[in-house]
Scaffold this motif. Structure first.
Motif, PDB file in Angstrom:
ATOM      1  N   ASN A 225       0.844  -1.191   0.000  1.00 57.85           N
ATOM      2  CA  ASN A 225       0.000   0.000   0.000  1.00 57.85           C
ATOM      3  C   ASN A 225       0.880   1.241   0.000  1.00 57.85           C
ATOM      4  O   ASN A 225       1.326   1.703   1.050  1.00 57.85           O
ATOM      5  CB  ASN A 225      -0.929   0.017   1.224  1.00 57.85           C
ATOM      6  CG  ASN A 225      -1.804   1.263   1.237  1.00 57.85           C
ATOM      7  OD1 ASN A 225      -2.048   1.863   0.194  1.00 57.85           O
ATOM      8  ND2 ASN A 225      -2.275   1.658   2.406  1.00 57.85           N
TER       9      ASN A 225
ATOM     10  N   SER B  52      -1.273   5.704   0.428  1.00 57.48           N
ATOM     11  CA  SER B  52      -1.869   6.386   1.577  1.00 57.48           C
ATOM     12  C   SER B  52      -1.607   7.890   1.520  1.00 57.48           C
ATOM     13  O   SER B  52      -0.545   8.343   1.084  1.00 57.48           O
ATOM     14  CB  SER B  52      -1.303   5.814   2.878  1.00 57.48           C
ATOM     15  OG  SER B  52      -1.768   6.548   3.991  1.00 57.48           O
ATOM     16  N   ASN B  53      -2.594   8.666   1.975  1.00 54.89           N
ATOM     17  CA  ASN B  53      -2.409  10.113   2.069  1.00 54.89           C
ATOM     18  C   ASN B  53      -1.530  10.491   3.253  1.00 54.89           C
ATOM     19  O   ASN B  53      -1.018  11.610   3.335  1.00 54.89           O
ATOM     20  CB  ASN B  53      -3.766  10.818   2.200  1.00 54.89           C
ATOM     21  CG  ASN B  53      -4.570  10.746   0.912  1.00 54.89           C
ATOM     22  OD1 ASN B  53      -4.003  10.794  -0.176  1.00 54.89           O
ATOM     23  ND2 ASN B  53      -5.884  10.633   1.041  1.00 54.89           N
ATOM     24  N   SER B  54      -1.367   9.543   4.180  1.00 51.42           N
ATOM     25  CA  SER B  54      -0.573   9.795   5.384  1.00 51.42           C
ATOM     26  C   SER B  54       0.906   9.534   5.124  1.00 51.42           C
ATOM     27  O   SER B  54       1.289   8.439   4.708  1.00 51.42           O
ATOM     28  CB  SER B  54      -1.065   8.900   6.530  1.00 51.42           C
ATOM     29  OG  SER B  54      -0.140   8.887   7.600  1.00 51.42           O
TER      30      SER B  54
ATOM     31  N   ASN C 140       2.182   6.607   7.309  1.00 55.23           N
ATOM     32  CA  ASN C 140       1.798   5.287   6.793  1.00 55.23           C
ATOM     33  C   ASN C 140       2.654   4.887   5.595  1.00 55.23           C
ATOM     34  O   ASN C 140       3.082   3.733   5.488  1.00 55.23           O
ATOM     35  CB  ASN C 140       0.320   5.277   6.406  1.00 55.23           C
ATOM     36  CG  ASN C 140      -0.593   5.346   7.607  1.00 55.23           C
ATOM     37  OD1 ASN C 140      -0.163   5.118   8.741  1.00 55.23           O
ATOM     38  ND2 ASN C 140      -1.861   5.668   7.384  1.00 55.23           N
ATOM     39  N   ARG C 141       2.905   5.848   4.700  1.00 54.91           N
ATOM     40  CA  ARG C 141       3.727   5.551   3.525  1.00 54.91           C
ATOM     41  C   ARG C 141       5.156   5.235   3.948  1.00 54.91           C
ATOM     42  O   ARG C 141       5.796   4.338   3.405  1.00 54.91           O
ATOM     43  CB  ARG C 141       3.718   6.720   2.532  1.00 54.91           C
ATOM     44  CG  ARG C 141       2.382   6.984   1.881  1.00 54.91           C
ATOM     45  CD  ARG C 141       2.524   7.742   0.565  1.00 54.91           C
ATOM     46  NE  ARG C 141       3.377   8.917   0.636  1.00 54.91           N
ATOM     47  CZ  ARG C 141       2.973  10.133   1.005  1.00 54.91           C
ATOM     48  NH1 ARG C 141       1.717  10.308   1.383  1.00 54.91           N
ATOM     49  NH2 ARG C 141       3.803  11.155   1.002  1.00 54.91           N
TER      50      ARG C 141
ATOM     51  N   GLU D 138       5.233   1.731   5.481  1.00 52.35           N
ATOM     52  CA  GLU D 138       5.081   0.723   4.433  1.00 52.35           C
ATOM     53  C   GLU D 138       6.367   0.597   3.623  1.00 52.35           C
ATOM     54  O   GLU D 138       6.823  -0.505   3.305  1.00 52.35           O
ATOM     55  CB  GLU D 138       3.917   1.098   3.508  1.00 52.35           C
ATOM     56  CG  GLU D 138       3.558   0.056   2.474  1.00 52.35           C
ATOM     57  CD  GLU D 138       2.808  -1.126   3.048  1.00 52.35           C
ATOM     58  OE1 GLU D 138       2.857  -2.212   2.430  1.00 52.35           O
ATOM     59  OE2 GLU D 138       2.168  -0.974   4.090  1.00 52.35           O
TER      60      GLU D 138
END
Length: 300
Positions: A167, A170-172, A175-176, A179
């Protein structure tokens, strides 16, 4: 994987490309059965090496093939490379005495594609091959929508989709970043195990291709962020909008995948897991790629 020497070196050293290609080809063979006219549509052809395996399989089967047609979708900037790929495949087919037709569908933009351009003829069974190309359209969904609508209208027997299993959309930022940490950490570990540190191709992969992708994923925003892979479950939701259902990979597909792995010294670190009817390929348990097969359910 294209004709670029660095990509070819990675194709030979890392198990993922060969595994996904041969497993995908087996999935197509499983679906076309004894059909005598087969039309393959490669949405983003590269070296085309996987189609030589397809040709050999068709020649060896008991029921004769009267025509194998391959339509390769290309952008204006890639035409020459695609033409060269076609010539190599034509030469290989000639050596096998296999009736073969190679066609190039040139588009300046995938949004231009119309189903009539695939030129599907009566009596042909159609298989569509999408290897790590749909992910490049996630950031411009109108391209993806148009492509899927065009494919839907030709109603292929099977669609093979190979994608990055991560993934990266993500807009975050957090989170990116998280990942990317796990995904690229596994990828670097794989390179360490499969390619020597003084290999010039490894240096190019790490210093150019991976570096650019990682920077785009973590640092870019908006339309500048083109590295936007999504999980298999996200693709499931998207494909369901077009009336697509998963086709289970056969035991022979799984056998082919395991057979490919046995050729690599790093096989023990490469993981194969079933996710529903699909295959997820990883490195030491971290998912890296997925392979899935689909068909359209026609309304009655």
């Amino acid at each position: 994987m294209g004709t670029n020497p660095t990509f070819l070196a990675c194709h030979q050293a890392l198990p993922f490309s060969q595994l996904l290609q041969l497993c995908g080809i087996q999935a197509i063979i499983d679906q076309i059965g004894t059909s005598s006219k087969v039309h393959l549509i490669d949405i983003h052809i590269r070296s085309g090496v996987q189609w030589t395996a397809m040709m050999q399989a068709l020649v060896e089967r008991k029921s004769p093939i009267t025509l194998l047609k391959l339509t390769a979708v290309a952008t204006s900037s890639d035409v020459q490379k695609v033409v060269e790929t076609g010539k190599r495949l034509e030469s290989f087919a000639k050596a096998l005495r296999l009736p073969f037709l190679f066609k190039v569908l040139v588009l300046s933009d995938i949004t231009e594609v119309k189903h009539e351009q695939f030129e599907v003829q009566h009596g042909e069974v159609v298989a569509v091959y999408c290897q790590t190309i749909l992910r490049t359209m996630v950031w411009r969904p109108q391209r993806l929508e148009n492509l899927m609508r065009s494919i839907q209208k030709i109603n292929p027997l099977v669609i093979v989709v190979g994608e990055v299993e991560a993934n990266h959309n993500s807009n975050s930022f957090v989170n990116r970043f998280t990942e990317a940490l796990f995904f690229y950490g596994a990828l670097f570990d794989c390179l360490e195990a499969c390619m020597s540190r003084d290999d010039p191709h490894r240096a190019i992969v790490e210093g150019v291709h991976i570096a650019d992708g990682l920077q785009n994923l973590v640092a870019a925003e908006g339309e500048e962020r083109t590295n936007r892979s999504v999980y298999l479950n996200t693709w499931r939701i998207f494909f369901a909008r077009f009336g697509m259902v998963e086709i289970a990979l056969s035991d022979l597909c799984m056998f082919q995948a395991k057979l490919v792995l046995q050729q690599f010294s790093c096989a023990s670190s490469c993981t194969l897991e079933k996710n529903g009817k699909c295959l997820v390929v990883g490195w030491k348990g971290t998912p890296l790629h997925s392979l899935s097969t689909w068909k359209f359910v026609q309304e009655r």
